[in-house]
Design a protein around this motif. Sequence first.
Motif, PDB file in Angstrom:
ATOM      1  N   THR A  78       0.757  -1.160   0.044  1.00  0.00           N
ATOM      2  CA  THR A  78       0.030   0.055   0.001  1.00  0.00           C
ATOM      3  C   THR A  78       0.787   1.191  -0.101  1.00  0.00           C
ATOM      4  O   THR A  78       2.030   1.181   0.290  1.00  0.00           O
ATOM      5  N   PRO A  79       0.175   2.308  -0.517  1.00  0.00           N
ATOM      6  CA  PRO A  79       1.161   3.561  -0.230  1.00  0.00           C
ATOM      7  C   PRO A  79       1.230   4.056   1.199  1.00  0.00           C
ATOM      8  O   PRO A  79       0.067   4.506   1.872  1.00  0.00           O
ATOM      9  N   ILE A  80       2.400   3.670   1.706  1.00  0.00           N
ATOM     10  CA  ILE A  80       2.711   3.519   3.167  1.00  0.00           C
ATOM     11  C   ILE A  80       2.363   5.121   3.816  1.00  0.00           C
ATOM     12  O   ILE A  80       1.874   5.280   4.947  1.00  0.00           O
ATOM     13  N   ASP A  81       2.987   5.945   3.292  1.00  0.00           N
ATOM     14  CA  ASP A  81       2.916   7.686   3.435  1.00  0.00           C
ATOM     15  C   ASP A  81       1.412   7.918   4.053  1.00  0.00           C
ATOM     16  O   ASP A  81       1.227   8.568   4.709  1.00  0.00           O
ATOM     17  N   ASN A  82       0.503   7.205   3.054  1.00  0.00           N
ATOM     18  CA  ASN A  82      -1.016   7.676   3.287  1.00  0.00           C
ATOM     19  C   ASN A  82      -1.464   6.546   4.526  1.00  0.00           C
ATOM     20  O   ASN A  82      -2.370   7.011   5.228  1.00  0.00           O
ATOM     21  N   CYS A  83      -1.215   5.269   4.469  1.00  0.00           N
ATOM     22  CA  CYS A  83      -1.970   4.300   5.052  1.00  0.00           C
ATOM     23  C   CYS A  83      -1.301   4.313   6.572  1.00  0.00           C
ATOM     24  O   CYS A  83      -2.355   4.012   7.443  1.00  0.00           O
ATOM     25  N   LEU A  84      -0.360   4.343   6.907  1.00  0.00           N
ATOM     26  CA  LEU A  84       0.202   4.178   8.322  1.00  0.00           C
ATOM     27  C   LEU A  84      -0.552   5.088   9.190  1.00  0.00           C
ATOM     28  O   LEU A  84      -0.769   4.867  10.185  1.00  0.00           O
ATOM     29  N   PRO A  85      -0.355   6.292   8.416  1.00  0.00           N
ATOM     30  CA  PRO A  85      -1.238   7.679   9.509  1.00  0.00           C
ATOM     31  C   PRO A  85      -2.449   7.183   9.861  1.00  0.00           C
ATOM     32  O   PRO A  85      -3.114   7.165  11.046  1.00  0.00           O
ATOM     33  N   LYS A  86      -3.159   6.483   8.918  1.00  0.00           N
ATOM     34  CA  LYS A  86      -4.738   6.153   9.038  1.00  0.00           C
ATOM     35  C   LYS A  86      -4.771   5.189  10.025  1.00  0.00           C
ATOM     36  O   LYS A  86      -5.466   5.179  10.899  1.00  0.00           O
ATOM     37  N   LEU A  87      -4.003   3.974   9.925  1.00  0.00           N
ATOM     38  CA  LEU A  87      -4.002   3.014  10.925  1.00  0.00           C
ATOM     39  C   LEU A  87      -3.806   3.460  12.251  1.00  0.00           C
ATOM     40  O   LEU A  87      -4.318   3.137  13.201  1.00  0.00           O
ATOM     41  N   THR A  88      -2.620   4.181  12.332  1.00  0.00           N
ATOM     42  CA  THR A  88      -2.079   4.880  13.594  1.00  0.00           C
ATOM     43  C   THR A  88      -3.195   5.647  14.265  1.00  0.00           C
ATOM     44  O   THR A  88      -3.366   5.471  15.587  1.00  0.00           O
ATOM     45  N   ASN A  89      -3.794   6.516  13.442  1.00  0.00           N
ATOM     46  CA  ASN A  89      -5.313   7.257  13.896  1.00  0.00           C
ATOM     47  C   ASN A  89      -6.248   6.243  14.836  1.00  0.00           C
ATOM     48  O   ASN A  89      -6.947   6.562  15.504  1.00  0.00           O
ATOM     49  N   LEU A  90      -6.392   4.825  14.177  1.00  0.00           N
ATOM     50  CA  LEU A  90      -7.207   3.980  14.805  1.00  0.00           C
ATOM     51  C   LEU A  90      -6.943   3.235  15.916  1.00  0.00           C
ATOM     52  O   LEU A  90      -7.564   2.713  16.682  1.00  0.00           O
ATOM     53  N   LEU A  91      -5.621   3.595  16.415  1.00  0.00           N
ATOM     54  CA  LEU A  91      -4.965   2.972  17.483  1.00  0.00           C
ATOM     55  C   LEU A  91      -5.052   3.651  18.620  1.00  0.00           C
ATOM     56  O   LEU A  91      -4.932   4.958  18.783  1.00  0.00           O
ATOM     57  N   LYS A  92      -5.609   3.031  20.037  1.00  0.00           N
ATOM     58  CA  LYS A  92      -5.348   3.650  21.225  1.00  0.00           C
ATOM     59  C   LYS A  92      -4.070   4.284  21.524  1.00  0.00           C
ATOM     60  O   LYS A  92      -3.145   3.645  20.930  1.00  0.00           O
ATOM     61  N   PRO A  93      -4.026   5.196  22.405  1.00  0.00           N
ATOM     62  CA  PRO A  93      -2.504   5.534  22.785  1.00  0.00           C
ATOM     63  C   PRO A  93      -1.990   4.482  23.571  1.00  0.00           C
ATOM     64  O   PRO A  93      -2.727   3.698  24.244  1.00  0.00           O
ATOM     65  N   ASN A  94      -0.947   4.218  23.338  1.00  0.00           N
ATOM     66  CA  ASN A  94      -0.224   3.049  23.885  1.00  0.00           C
ATOM     67  C   ASN A  94      -0.739   1.590  23.222  1.00  0.00           C
ATOM     68  O   ASN A  94      -0.165   0.424  23.527  1.00  0.00           O
ATOM     69  N   GLY A  95      -1.400   1.788  22.240  1.00  0.00           N
ATOM     70  CA  GLY A  95      -1.711   0.719  21.423  1.00  0.00           C
ATOM     71  C   GLY A  95      -0.451   0.353  20.460  1.00  0.00           C
ATOM     72  O   GLY A  95       0.503   0.934  20.479  1.00  0.00           O
ATOM     73  N   GLN A  96      -0.735  -1.135  20.127  1.00  0.00           N
ATOM     74  CA  GLN A  96       0.447  -1.515  19.480  1.00  0.00           C
ATOM     75  C   GLN A  96       0.241  -1.936  18.069  1.00  0.00           C
ATOM     76  O   GLN A  96      -0.958  -2.238  17.546  1.00  0.00           O
ATOM     77  N   ILE A  97       1.215  -1.814  17.204  1.00  0.00           N
ATOM     78  CA  ILE A  97       1.168  -2.170  16.045  1.00  0.00           C
ATOM     79  C   ILE A  97       2.147  -3.364  15.456  1.00  0.00           C
ATOM     80  O   ILE A  97       3.121  -3.250  16.014  1.00  0.00           O
TER      81      ILE A  97
END
Lengths: 240, 82
Positions: free
Chosen positions: A115-134
């Motif tokens: 995927t276009p990482i510059d676009n997708c990683l921020p979107k996934l990060t936004n869905l994570l709780k603070p202290n959440g893990q990827i």
Amino acid sequence: MYEMSSYHELITQLGIDYTHPGGKAATQKWVKQIPENLENVLEVGCGTGETLRNLRHQTAAFLYGIDSSAEMVSKAKAKTSHLHHIEVMQQNIEDLLFTHQFFDLIISESVLAFTPIDNCLPKLTNLLKPNGQIILLEMAKSQTLPHIAEEKMKIFYQFPQLLSKEDWLKQLLDNGYETVYIEKVEKETKTPVTLPQHLSIDMLQTLNQHYQFNTEYAHDLHTYLFIAKKRGDTHDHTRN
Amino acid sequence: MSHYDFCCQNVGRPVKIVTHDGAVHRGVIRGVNRSKVFIDPLDAQRGIGGYGYGFFGYGRGLGLGVALGAIATIAFLPFFFW
């Protein structure tokens, strides 16, 4: 001249489990390390749902799987229908339909690289709780990969970009992750793969091309497991 | 286990076959009879830049036949997907 099928079509048509480097062993490596007391877990690109099944034995969390392919979604649904608290949906990673800071854990097994990482990683990060893990299990190039090979692979695999281990780490740090754990993972699977009968000539051609790339550039392409924690709220200046 | 039994049990799997004359064949086992194993070859010649001509001169559905009696070793080919 033959029209080659795309790599994605091949993967969809193969319909086999664990179509990511390292196979089942790589999944089991991180599954055993997930935190306790998770509420919501998302796997992007869940394929046939094997990883969701593995996760089910490991956590009581509600598990969400998304895949862009309708065929994969129906396979994954069939495979997980008898399990509790699992929802598999057809969604594209680029337009995810979840709310801000919903997940405790997000997993991508060789999905984000496509995927276009510059676009997708921020979107996934936004869905994570603070202290959440990827958790990412992804391809990384080494500096020895010839430029021409990189260009050919981008076309064949439809990679928008091809990152090195350092590039991945930078992406994670730039997106507000901290305490990034990195481990190199064996690409080849211990258990032999079984391919379906009746693959078309196009598909065999694509399979062969894939095999040749990875034989020729075996030493220039690696797989890494990244486990990263999103910064907690106290450090989240955007919320001040 | 005989080569015949191995091939029967591993249809659909990528293998590397070395014959007594030293030839190496890599491919996916498609079928086996009492005298031959048939593979869909994974062959560098058809690999990078190698397409564009009459792909698979073996006839569709048959694959490349290797005489079972000629096989020295047969083993799983390391394989993975991205």
